[in-house]
Design a protein around this motif. Structure first.
Motif, PDB file in Angstrom:
ATOM      1  N   LYS A 136       0.878  -1.177   0.000  1.00 19.82           N
ATOM      2  CA  LYS A 136       0.000   0.000   0.000  1.00 19.82           C
ATOM      3  C   LYS A 136       0.913   1.224   0.000  1.00 19.82           C
ATOM      4  N   PRO A 137       0.937   1.977  -1.110  1.00 23.29           N
ATOM      5  CA  PRO A 137       1.842   3.119  -1.206  1.00 23.29           C
ATOM      6  C   PRO A 137       1.551   4.190  -0.159  1.00 23.29           C
ATOM      7  N   ALA A 138       2.617   4.778   0.361  1.00 19.42           N
ATOM      8  CA  ALA A 138       2.475   5.847   1.348  1.00 19.42           C
ATOM      9  C   ALA A 138       2.368   7.211   0.672  1.00 19.42           C
ATOM     10  N   ASN A 139       3.123   7.400  -0.408  1.00 21.38           N
ATOM     11  CA  ASN A 139       3.139   8.690  -1.086  1.00 21.38           C
ATOM     12  C   ASN A 139       3.336   8.457  -2.579  1.00 21.38           C
ATOM     13  N   TRP A 140       2.316   7.935  -3.207  1.00 23.09           N
ATOM     14  CA  TRP A 140       2.365   7.498  -4.596  1.00 23.09           C
ATOM     15  C   TRP A 140       2.871   8.595  -5.537  1.00 23.09           C
ATOM     16  N   LYS A 141       2.321   9.794  -5.433  1.00 21.51           N
ATOM     17  CA  LYS A 141       2.702  10.869  -6.361  1.00 21.51           C
ATOM     18  C   LYS A 141       4.174  11.236  -6.240  1.00 21.51           C
ATOM     19  N   ALA A 142       4.664  11.379  -5.027  1.00 21.43           N
ATOM     20  CA  ALA A 142       6.074  11.732  -4.839  1.00 21.43           C
ATOM     21  C   ALA A 142       6.992  10.606  -5.307  1.00 21.43           C
ATOM     22  N   ASP A 143       6.626   9.367  -4.994  1.00 22.67           N
ATOM     23  CA  ASP A 143       7.464   8.221  -5.361  1.00 22.67           C
ATOM     24  C   ASP A 143       7.523   8.011  -6.872  1.00 22.67           C
ATOM     25  N   THR A 144       6.449   8.310  -7.578  1.00 22.63           N
ATOM     26  CA  THR A 144       6.402   8.039  -9.013  1.00 22.63           C
ATOM     27  C   THR A 144       6.726   9.257  -9.865  1.00 22.63           C
ATOM     28  N   GLY A 145       7.015  10.375  -9.241  1.00 22.80           N
ATOM     29  CA  GLY A 145       7.289  11.600  -9.980  1.00 22.80           C
ATOM     30  C   GLY A 145       8.502  11.536 -10.883  1.00 22.80           C
ATOM     31  N   SER A 146       9.450  10.683 -10.569  1.00 19.56           N
ATOM     32  CA  SER A 146      10.670  10.592 -11.382  1.00 19.56           C
ATOM     33  C   SER A 146      10.744   9.272 -12.163  1.00 19.56           C
ATOM     34  N   TYR A 147       9.628   8.605 -12.333  1.00 18.49           N
ATOM     35  CA  TYR A 147       9.620   7.341 -13.071  1.00 18.49           C
ATOM     36  C   TYR A 147       9.898   7.556 -14.554  1.00 18.49           C
ATOM     37  N   TYR A 148      10.442   6.528 -15.165  1.00 21.21           N
ATOM     38  CA  TYR A 148      10.657   6.551 -16.601  1.00 21.21           C
ATOM     39  C   TYR A 148       9.311   6.404 -17.307  1.00 21.21           C
ATOM     40  N   LEU A 149       9.168   7.061 -18.437  1.00 19.27           N
ATOM     41  CA  LEU A 149       7.945   6.985 -19.231  1.00 19.27           C
ATOM     42  C   LEU A 149       8.274   6.558 -20.652  1.00 19.27           C
ATOM     43  N   ALA A 150       7.311   5.950 -21.309  1.00 23.31           N
ATOM     44  CA  ALA A 150       7.377   5.584 -22.724  1.00 23.31           C
ATOM     45  C   ALA A 150       8.653   4.809 -23.052  1.00 23.31           C
ATOM     46  N   GLU A 151       9.427   5.296 -24.028  1.00 20.89           N
ATOM     47  CA  GLU A 151      10.621   4.577 -24.491  1.00 20.89           C
ATOM     48  C   GLU A 151      11.654   4.409 -23.385  1.00 20.89           C
ATOM     49  N   ASP A 152      11.759   5.397 -22.500  1.00 18.17           N
ATOM     50  CA  ASP A 152      12.705   5.280 -21.384  1.00 18.17           C
ATOM     51  C   ASP A 152      12.327   4.132 -20.457  1.00 18.17           C
ATOM     52  N   ALA A 153      11.030   3.962 -20.229  1.00 18.62           N
ATOM     53  CA  ALA A 153      10.560   2.862 -19.381  1.00 18.62           C
ATOM     54  C   ALA A 153      10.832   1.522 -20.045  1.00 18.62           C
ATOM     55  N   THR A 154      10.613   1.452 -21.337  1.00 18.10           N
ATOM     56  CA  THR A 154      10.877   0.215 -22.075  1.00 18.10           C
ATOM     57  C   THR A 154      12.358  -0.139 -22.020  1.00 18.10           C
ATOM     58  N   SER A 155      13.206   0.841 -22.243  1.00 13.51           N
ATOM     59  CA  SER A 155      14.658   0.601 -22.188  1.00 13.51           C
ATOM     60  C   SER A 155      15.092   0.138 -20.806  1.00 13.51           C
ATOM     61  N   TRP A 156      14.556   0.783 -19.774  1.00 12.65           N
ATOM     62  CA  TRP A 156      14.891   0.398 -18.405  1.00 12.65           C
ATOM     63  C   TRP A 156      14.434  -1.036 -18.123  1.00 12.65           C
TER      64      TRP A 156
END
Length: 86
Positions: free
Chosen positions: A50-70
């Protein structure tokens, strides 16, 4: 650290993508730890968090092609871990 997997003398640290509270653990892994590698997305899950601070934790996540590469890089790292440990 969310989990530490040890296999044939090697260790692999699994970090949690979010902070929070562990709500549930997969007790099926106690009797069948191979589920992690055989069926990681269905029966081989480790924890429900159960996330404590979802928005703060996911603010720097990779998106799109960067997420795929990761994801590809992490999968390769896990495969290398299993190959060296075999």
């Amino acid at each position: 650290m969310l989990a530490l997997i040890r296999y044939n003398g090697n260790s692999l640290k699994i970090l949690s993508p979010v902070s929070g509270k562990i709500e549930e653990t997969n007790s099926a892994l106690e009797n069948n730890p191979d589920l992690i590698k055989d069926d990681p997305y269905q029966l081989g899950w480790i924890y429900s968090v159960k996330p404590a601070n979802w928005k703060a934790d996911t603010g720097s996540y990779y998106l799109a092609e960067d997420a795929t590469s990761w994801a590809i890089s992490e999968l390769d790292r896990f495969k290398d871990f299993l190959a060296v440990s075999a």
